[in-house]
Motif scaffolding. Structure first.
Motif, PDB file in Angstrom:
ATOM      1  N   LEU A 134       0.822  -1.208   0.000  1.00  0.00           N
ATOM      2  CA  LEU A 134       0.000   0.000   0.000  1.00  0.00           C
ATOM      3  C   LEU A 134       0.859   1.261   0.000  1.00  0.00           C
ATOM      4  O   LEU A 134       0.512   2.262  -0.635  1.00  0.00           O
ATOM      5  N   GLU A 135       1.981   1.215   0.695  1.00  0.00           N
ATOM      6  CA  GLU A 135       2.883   2.372   0.709  1.00  0.00           C
ATOM      7  C   GLU A 135       3.465   2.654  -0.674  1.00  0.00           C
ATOM      8  O   GLU A 135       3.836   3.783  -0.983  1.00  0.00           O
ATOM      9  N   ARG A 136       3.538   1.626  -1.522  1.00  0.00           N
ATOM     10  CA  ARG A 136       4.042   1.809  -2.883  1.00  0.00           C
ATOM     11  C   ARG A 136       2.934   2.237  -3.843  1.00  0.00           C
ATOM     12  O   ARG A 136       3.186   2.398  -5.034  1.00  0.00           O
ATOM     13  N   GLY A 137       1.706   2.396  -3.348  1.00  0.00           N
ATOM     14  CA  GLY A 137       0.607   2.822  -4.203  1.00  0.00           C
ATOM     15  C   GLY A 137      -0.137   1.705  -4.892  1.00  0.00           C
ATOM     16  O   GLY A 137      -0.918   1.956  -5.815  1.00  0.00           O
ATOM     17  N   VAL A 138       0.075   0.459  -4.477  1.00  0.00           N
ATOM     18  CA  VAL A 138      -0.634  -0.666  -5.068  1.00  0.00           C
ATOM     19  C   VAL A 138      -2.104  -0.623  -4.638  1.00  0.00           C
ATOM     20  O   VAL A 138      -2.413  -0.399  -3.471  1.00  0.00           O
ATOM     21  N   VAL A 139      -3.020  -0.823  -5.583  1.00  0.00           N
ATOM     22  CA  VAL A 139      -4.444  -0.899  -5.277  1.00  0.00           C
ATOM     23  C   VAL A 139      -4.732  -2.288  -4.708  1.00  0.00           C
ATOM     24  O   VAL A 139      -4.471  -3.303  -5.358  1.00  0.00           O
ATOM     25  N   MET A 140      -5.264  -2.310  -3.494  1.00  0.00           N
ATOM     26  CA  MET A 140      -5.511  -3.586  -2.820  1.00  0.00           C
ATOM     27  C   MET A 140      -7.004  -3.740  -2.554  1.00  0.00           C
ATOM     28  O   MET A 140      -7.613  -2.931  -1.867  1.00  0.00           O
ATOM     29  N   ARG A 141      -7.605  -4.789  -3.140  1.00  0.00           N
ATOM     30  CA  ARG A 141      -9.020  -5.073  -2.938  1.00  0.00           C
ATOM     31  C   ARG A 141      -9.164  -6.466  -2.325  1.00  0.00           C
ATOM     32  O   ARG A 141      -8.612  -7.436  -2.862  1.00  0.00           O
ATOM     33  N   SER A 142      -9.891  -6.549  -1.214  1.00  0.00           N
ATOM     34  CA  SER A 142     -10.092  -7.827  -0.527  1.00  0.00           C
ATOM     35  C   SER A 142     -11.576  -8.099  -0.370  1.00  0.00           C
ATOM     36  O   SER A 142     -12.350  -7.198  -0.023  1.00  0.00           O
ATOM     37  N   VAL A 143     -11.962  -9.346  -0.623  1.00  0.00           N
ATOM     38  CA  VAL A 143     -13.335  -9.795  -0.390  1.00  0.00           C
ATOM     39  C   VAL A 143     -13.299 -10.847   0.719  1.00  0.00           C
ATOM     40  O   VAL A 143     -12.638 -11.884   0.559  1.00  0.00           O
ATOM     41  N   LEU A 144     -13.990 -10.574   1.805  1.00  0.00           N
ATOM     42  CA  LEU A 144     -14.098 -11.495   2.932  1.00  0.00           C
ATOM     43  C   LEU A 144     -15.553 -11.914   3.088  1.00  0.00           C
ATOM     44  O   LEU A 144     -16.432 -11.411   2.393  1.00  0.00           O
ATOM     45  N   GLN A 145     -15.800 -12.822   4.019  1.00  0.00           N
ATOM     46  CA  GLN A 145     -17.172 -13.247   4.271  1.00  0.00           C
ATOM     47  C   GLN A 145     -17.804 -12.358   5.339  1.00  0.00           C
ATOM     48  O   GLN A 145     -17.122 -11.797   6.193  1.00  0.00           O
ATOM     49  N   HIS A 146     -19.135 -12.250   5.301  1.00  0.00           N
ATOM     50  CA  HIS A 146     -19.842 -11.423   6.275  1.00  0.00           C
ATOM     51  C   HIS A 146     -19.472 -11.797   7.711  1.00  0.00           C
ATOM     52  O   HIS A 146     -19.442 -10.945   8.596  1.00  0.00           O
ATOM     53  N   SER A 147     -19.205 -13.079   7.943  1.00  0.00           N
ATOM     54  CA  SER A 147     -18.919 -13.539   9.305  1.00  0.00           C
ATOM     55  C   SER A 147     -17.673 -12.893   9.888  1.00  0.00           C
ATOM     56  O   SER A 147     -17.531 -12.795  11.110  1.00  0.00           O
ATOM     57  N   THR A 148     -16.751 -12.411   9.033  1.00  0.00           N
ATOM     58  CA  THR A 148     -15.532 -11.786   9.557  1.00  0.00           C
ATOM     59  C   THR A 148     -15.815 -10.438  10.209  1.00  0.00           C
ATOM     60  O   THR A 148     -14.972  -9.907  10.927  1.00  0.00           O
ATOM     61  N   ARG A 149     -16.998  -9.881   9.981  1.00  0.00           N
ATOM     62  CA  ARG A 149     -17.365  -8.612  10.609  1.00  0.00           C
ATOM     63  C   ARG A 149     -17.383  -8.727  12.136  1.00  0.00           C
ATOM     64  O   ARG A 149     -17.307  -7.715  12.833  1.00  0.00           O
ATOM     65  N   TYR A 150     -17.522  -9.958  12.635  1.00  0.00           N
ATOM     66  CA  TYR A 150     -17.620 -10.179  14.074  1.00  0.00           C
ATOM     67  C   TYR A 150     -16.354 -10.825  14.640  1.00  0.00           C
ATOM     68  O   TYR A 150     -16.362 -11.290  15.774  1.00  0.00           O
ATOM     69  N   HIS A 151     -15.293 -10.846  13.838  1.00  0.00           N
ATOM     70  CA  HIS A 151     -14.016 -11.443  14.256  1.00  0.00           C
ATOM     71  C   HIS A 151     -13.083 -10.316  14.681  1.00  0.00           C
ATOM     72  O   HIS A 151     -12.671  -9.494  13.859  1.00  0.00           O
ATOM     73  N   ALA A 152     -12.757 -10.266  15.973  1.00  0.00           N
ATOM     74  CA  ALA A 152     -12.029  -9.121  16.533  1.00  0.00           C
ATOM     75  C   ALA A 152     -10.694  -8.880  15.835  1.00  0.00           C
ATOM     76  O   ALA A 152     -10.352  -7.744  15.495  1.00  0.00           O
ATOM     77  N   ALA A 153      -9.912  -9.938  15.623  1.00  0.00           N
ATOM     78  CA  ALA A 153      -8.598  -9.769  14.999  1.00  0.00           C
ATOM     79  C   ALA A 153      -8.738  -9.236  13.573  1.00  0.00           C
ATOM     80  O   ALA A 153      -7.959  -8.380  13.133  1.00  0.00           O
ATOM     81  N   THR A 154      -9.736  -9.739  12.849  1.00  0.00           N
ATOM     82  CA  THR A 154      -9.961  -9.261  11.485  1.00  0.00           C
ATOM     83  C   THR A 154     -10.399  -7.801  11.496  1.00  0.00           C
ATOM     84  O   THR A 154      -9.997  -7.013  10.621  1.00  0.00           O
ATOM     85  N   GLN A 155     -11.223  -7.409  12.456  1.00  0.00           N
ATOM     86  CA  GLN A 155     -11.646  -6.012  12.568  1.00  0.00           C
ATOM     87  C   GLN A 155     -10.441  -5.090  12.725  1.00  0.00           C
ATOM     88  O   GLN A 155     -10.355  -4.044  12.076  1.00  0.00           O
ATOM     89  N   ARG A 156      -9.490  -5.492  13.580  1.00  0.00           N
ATOM     90  CA  ARG A 156      -8.295  -4.658  13.790  1.00  0.00           C
ATOM     91  C   ARG A 156      -7.448  -4.601  12.522  1.00  0.00           C
ATOM     92  O   ARG A 156      -6.937  -3.533  12.141  1.00  0.00           O
ATOM     93  N   TYR A 157      -7.292  -5.744  11.860  1.00  0.00           N
ATOM     94  CA  TYR A 157      -6.498  -5.791  10.631  1.00  0.00           C
ATOM     95  C   TYR A 157      -7.130  -4.908   9.553  1.00  0.00           C
ATOM     96  O   TYR A 157      -6.442  -4.096   8.916  1.00  0.00           O
TER      97      TYR A 157
END
Length: 306
Positions: A134-157
């Motif tokens: 990201l610091e080099r300007g790369v466009v980063m797109r991630s698709v996760l599952q709805h269930s990760t919305r309730y995963h604390a570690a994923t929320q922080r990441y």
């Protein structure tokens, strides 16, 4: 208490074998007692020496073999440049190639990740590479599952990468893991749901484009990951969370209608079996049904299923 001479000889022999008795230098005594700490040192000295020698030999062999890794990686990379599809069963090799691609990516990184969330260690490793890109300007797109919305570690990441410009969306089900660099190279697991089994590296343009067309469809239908710290209004987050929940319930209903068992539905949606069964009970109650079968019929009649 009297002890027979035979029994006394047995006891003395046992104590001598354990180095707890030794011949005395005093002519008035036949034996001297030895402290347990001293005895155990003498008793195990030879075994410990052999163990140390074996450990040293193992360390030497390990260092010698690992010194070949750079040559192995270089030879593997030079060979795969001419291959459209490369099956890689060595997990360390997969990690090395992913890190190499992360350092060389120029424009775009696309990630589709199934499941309820990665481990703390896995997210920490990913975060270091992701921030570098990201610091080099790369466009980063991630698709996760709805269930990760309730995963604390994923929320922080997600909160961290969003602050550095990444884009993250969620969908009810991510069917297969995918990592693609610059729309030229893609990595998919050798076995669905088990990246520890290795990966398939794909460089055939037609196949990569096919994989990314599925990713783009998920991205188009996905919902932004709800992190309020990056500027979203609370009302928008609540509304989006409600829509994501409705999508998850619809996905469960569709899986039920196809005859999938609770365990399979839970695995596909990245939730626990207990949570899945709670959602199923709520769906049946909302539809006013008395069974899973009747719930499917009512859902079809009401146009809730395609």
């Amino acid at each position: 208490m009297s002890i027979s001479s035979e029994r006394l000889d047995e006891l003395v022999t046992a104590l001598r074998e354990r180095m707890l008795f030794r011949r005395s230098l005093d002519p008035e005594r036949e034996y001297d007692a030895v402290g347990p700490e001293t005895a155990v040192v003498e008793l195990l000295a030879e075994e410990e020496k052999q163990i140390r020698q074996r450990q040293n030999e193992m360390a030497r062999v390990r260092a010698e073999m690992l010194s070949l890794l750079p040559t192995y990686f270089e030879a593997r990379q030079s060979r795969r440049t001419a291959e459209a599809v490369d099956v890689i069963e060595d997990v360390d090799m997969v990690r090395h190639l992913l890190g190499d691609r992360a350092r060389r990516v120029k424009h775009e990184l696309c990630i589709a990740h199934p499941g309820s969330g990665m481990s703390e260690d896995g997210l920490a490793r990913s975060l270091a590479l992701d921030l570098m890109m990201l610091e080099r300007g790369v466009v980063m797109r991630s698709v996760l599952q709805h269930s990760t919305r309730y995963h604390a570690a994923t929320q922080r990441y997600v909160g961290e990468v969003l602050r550095h410009g990444a884009q993250v969306r969620t969908v009810p089900i991510v069917p297969r893991r995918l990592i693609a660099f610059d729309r030229e190279v893609a990595f998919i697991p050798l076995e669905t749901g088990d990246p520890a089994k290795g990966a398939v590296l794909v460089q055939e343009p037609g196949v990569v484009e096919h994989l990314l067309s599925s990713f783009d469809l998920m991205w188009h239908n996905g919902r932004p990951f709800p992190i309020t710290e990056v500027g979203a209004k609370d009302a928008e987050v609540v509304d989006d969370a409600g829509k994501a929940r409705d999508e998850m319930m619809r996905a469960i209903l569709e899986q039920m209608s196809s005859g999938a068992k609770d365990e399979m539905i839970a695995r596909r949606l990245g939730i626990s079996v207990r949570t899945c069964r709670r959602h199923i009970a709520a769906i049946i109650a909302d539809l006013g049904a008395y069974s899973r079968f009747q719930a499917g019929v009512l859902a079809q009649q009401r146009g809730l299923l395609d």
